[in-house]
Design a protein around this motif. Structure first.
Motif, mmCIF file in Angstrom:
data_model
loop_
_atom_site.group_PDB
_atom_site.id
_atom_site.type_symbol
_atom_site.label_atom_id
_atom_site.label_comp_id
_atom_site.label_asym_id
_atom_site.label_seq_id
_atom_site.Cartn_x
_atom_site.Cartn_y
_atom_site.Cartn_z
ATOM 1 N N VAL A 86 0.845 -1.156 0.013
ATOM 2 C CA VAL A 86 -0.169 0.079 -0.122
ATOM 3 C C VAL A 86 1.029 1.326 0.087
ATOM 4 N N PRO A 87 1.164 1.601 -1.429
ATOM 5 C CA PRO A 87 2.262 2.774 -1.207
ATOM 6 C C PRO A 87 1.920 3.995 -0.473
ATOM 7 N N ARG A 88 0.869 4.368 -0.138
ATOM 8 C CA ARG A 88 0.273 5.456 0.589
ATOM 9 C C ARG A 88 0.077 4.944 2.007
ATOM 10 N N GLY A 89 0.095 3.770 2.264
ATOM 11 C CA GLY A 89 -0.408 3.202 3.580
ATOM 12 C C GLY A 89 0.359 3.326 4.667
ATOM 13 N N ILE A 90 -0.089 3.579 5.796
ATOM 14 C CA ILE A 90 0.548 3.225 7.377
ATOM 15 C C ILE A 90 0.126 2.124 7.805
ATOM 16 N N ILE A 91 1.236 1.344 8.183
ATOM 17 C CA ILE A 91 0.985 -0.070 8.813
ATOM 18 C C ILE A 91 1.038 0.545 10.407
ATOM 19 N N LEU A 92 0.150 -0.289 11.290
ATOM 20 C CA LEU A 92 -0.141 -0.062 12.555
ATOM 21 C C LEU A 92 -0.408 -1.060 13.383
ATOM 22 N N PRO A 93 -0.311 -0.972 14.631
ATOM 23 C CA PRO A 93 -0.930 -2.325 15.344
ATOM 24 C C PRO A 93 -2.345 -2.072 15.414
ATOM 25 N N GLY A 94 -3.033 -2.976 15.580
ATOM 26 C CA GLY A 94 -4.740 -2.918 15.649
ATOM 27 C C GLY A 94 -4.910 -2.194 16.705
ATOM 28 N N PHE A 95 -6.191 -1.318 16.825
ATOM 29 C CA PHE A 95 -6.545 -0.516 17.866
ATOM 30 C C PHE A 95 -7.565 -1.493 18.858
ATOM 31 N N VAL A 96 -7.186 -1.218 20.305
ATOM 32 C CA VAL A 96 -7.655 -1.850 21.357
ATOM 33 C C VAL A 96 -8.891 -1.165 21.734
ATOM 34 N N ASN A 97 -10.193 -1.506 21.781
ATOM 35 C CA ASN A 97 -11.288 -0.903 22.293
ATOM 36 C C ASN A 97 -11.488 -1.475 23.860
#
Lengths: 445, 445
Positions: free
Chosen positions: B53-64
């Motif tokens: 995903v060239p414009r993508g940001i890779i992140l840890p998933g969110f914790v609700n």
């Protein structure tokens, strides 16, 4: 082109806040020509082009009543900084490099973001507004544009404003020009009067189309202090104890004035604003983000002031997403008053639409879905998991809807967004233009 | 399956808040096995499945960190009402009709909405939690589930809780069970102690997997008044001047406690919470919407309390959108303190992810992108006009990102969302189930 739009319901935002379940709306020659129950409408207009969204809600387009469109270029360029450092060290140096070409690109980006988010009208104050006007003309969005006026460049301001009127006021029936004194602390008293007189002149010259005066007012606590520091010798300042009172004494408050923010207004100011029929634009996201304070919305509404909503520039928001602004407005009012009945969704929905149109003195043509009005119409589709179930249209609009739920957008009967896709601009090209512009702005620092 | 994910950047939320520009991350057997610069990683793992995903940001998933998942069924069923009327006349009568089958449907809807919005872990307290657990097992989301306990049904609660532990605690390494006393005003002092002892027993019985105690605390101003009214004879109540103090005296505050809300806590309460290492979940959208008040977030953070974020149930929000919650949290803190540097995006991003994992005592496996942790990973794509330009990842995450920007979601290395499409459930079928359930609930009223 002629269209019949059908959906789960038509939320009109007419005077009665009517909702037509299993409703339909007919667009012809840029106008709304009929609306009612789907089965009746379909029989009446069998050969019209159809847009059917079974789970859809058909609404008037949203009115973003205060923004600086081209500031999308600076979206997220600087955040989480003290106000002074943010403005003087970050925003101003970059803004000083902007050209009309840049403003054109930034305004196209703003128009693209807005149309995708169901915003059909922008009220934008900025520099190089010829650039914004070109962007709005091309992309098909409706707009009021104003050249921002400061004491330090009077001649240029007046020349620019007049040029804008000549070239753009009334263009395609969807672009209007306003007179935009920046704020009471950057426009001296005599110049302030001159600009209001200019608005009157323009009104006279250009006839029936309303000319508004778009300004910032009472955004920060220190504003009146700044006014006193700079213009303290002026009788209107001397005799006043607030910035609103000062403008009243100056004789420049009227129903033409669209005042953004009004955070620092006391009971007396609220009465003045109501009495003079000044329109207030609430910008909750920007006010919170900059730590400016919280506008006494309930008091303004209770006093009968027309209150509309705005995103402010993307720089202090960092979006032009009116649905987000609506949720912030409603929830902030409830939270601050500790009363969950404050600012209900039925009211906030009106602020997104018809109250915005009223603020811009354009509600004869837009703001609600009524026969004879211009067809500024949007369709939201709640098919994603986060959008179901749907019990109440108003609640869904304010508490659940996302800009990405907007699937169709018409302005003046022209389809600008179809199944979420923008029809009037090439997004890849726009992205290249934006990146090129940003690169140039940053490289020069 | 083995994956290499590449993007514009990898935002790790490790201890240093590192961002890897032009980064990549490698997933193998459910774990993160490598991360670094894209060109290096690609050379190292040439044959792995690719997501670029060239414009993508890779992140840890969110914790609700606080919700009642199945309440999605009541999303928008009643709004803008006084708290008492809302609960007693609207929500409770409908809730009384819920079956385990309904809860299963509601929790599937919650999982679908959450996965689409980048939430990889839910901490959910409700009734019929076997239904929620089944939904989470099927949809692939990670969750802590707890049966809500009230004084009026002790035996049933304890039986249910034990059954949940037996059946679900540790299931697939991604479902855990908690002990959930509802709140200090609905759980009497002796029962409160009993439930905390139960948590200790379960911890002992089930070994290494952490057992937390999930509860509501200090949500409304009247809470301690209610406690005094009902349990005023108990010495711990008698000797206390706040609900936090009361629980401290009761001996039930510890690092295992995940306390939702903590709106009505004074300086002394904040010190107690910090000293006892209680985890606080801030639910700004729900607190504002219900008019409960505003949690003193800055004080809690300054005292060193672990503060995570939650949406609360969809009934009082009306979404499970953690990105929206993050923006509310940050802006509300700035607005209330009138300081734009409050709760910067770098900090709020951590609250969305690693602080949530810490609150759930699960940060050994999730919450940040680090080698050896479980691959709960999401990719956001900022290609829409409202998402450009992109200057700073943290700012974009908190102020600009929309749940619909989430394009890929992995939980424990399993792909659950691909190009925005849910892979583990059929949305049309889910919608039919939801509508059928809602129809039945309403028809019985």
């Amino acid at each position: 082109m002629e269209w019949v739009l059908t959906g789960r319901s038509v939320v009109t935002f007419d005077e009665k806040n009517s909702v037509i379940k299993r409703g339909a709306l007919v667009v012809e020659d840029g106008k709304i020509v009929d609306l009612g129950k789907k089965d009746i409408i379909l029989r009446r207009y069998p050969r019209y082009e159809r847009i059917d969204v079974p789970r859809g809600i058909i609404l008037p387009g949203f009115v973003n009543t205060h923004t600086h469109a081209a500031m999308t270029l600076l979206r997220g360029y600087a955040d989480d900084l003290p106000l002074h450092e943010w403005l003087e060290e970050k925003i101003f140096p970059l803004e000083a490099r902007l050209t009309e070409g840049d403003v054109y690109v930034g305004a196209k980006l703003a128009a693209a973001e807005s149309i995708q988010a169901g915003v059909t009208t922008l009220n934008s104050m900025y520099h190089f507004m010829n650039g914004e006007a070109r962007a709005f003309e091309e992309t098909g969005i409706r707009a009021v544009i104003g050249h921002v006026c400061f004491s330090w460049r009077k001649e240029e301001d007046i020349r620019e404003t007049k040029k804008l009127f000549e070239k753009w006021h009334g263009r395609e029936g969807r672009i209007r020009v306003s007179v935009d004194p920046h704020a009471p602390y950057t426009v001296d008293p005599e110049y302030m009067k001159e600009l209001h007189a200019l608005a009157e002149d323009m009104q006279e010259k250009y006839g029936e189309r309303q000319v508004i005066v778009h300004t910032h007012l009472a955004e920060t606590e220190r504003e009146f202090g700044l006014v006193k520091e700079k213009y303290g010798e002026h009788p209107a300042v001397k005799e006043s104890s607030s910035v609103v009172e000062y403008l009243e004494k100056l004789g420049v408050l009227s129903e033409k004035v669209v005042a953004a923010h009004c955070v620092w207004v006391d009971e007396r100011d609220v009465q003045i604003l109501a009495g003079k029929r000044v329109k207030v634009v609430h910008n909750p996201v920007s006010n919170l983000k900059l730590g400016s304070g919280i506008s006494p919305l309930r008091k303004l509404l209770k006093a009968g002031v027309t209150v509309a909503l705005g995103t402010d520039g993307a720089c202090s928001n960092n979006t032009l997403d009116m649905l987000e602004t609506a949720k912030f407005a409603s929830l902030l009012a409830k939270g601050i008053s500790r009363d969950p009945t404050s600012l209900p969704a039925t009211k906030v929905g009106r602020m997104l639409t018809v109250e915005g149109a009223k603020a811009l003195m354009w509600d004869d043509e837009i703001g609600s879905l009524e026969v004879g009005k211009d067809a500024d119409v949007i369709v939201l589709d709640f098919s994603r998991p986060g959008g179901i179930p749907l019990y109440d249209e108003f609640s869904h609009l304010v508490y659940v809807a996302r800009s990405t739920d907007v699937k169709y957008v018409f302005v003046k009967g022209k389809l600008l967004l179809e199944e979420g896709k923008l029809l009037t601009l090439d997004l890849d090209e726009l992205e290249r233009e934006v990146n090129k512009t940003v690169e140039r702005l940053l490289s020069a620092l």
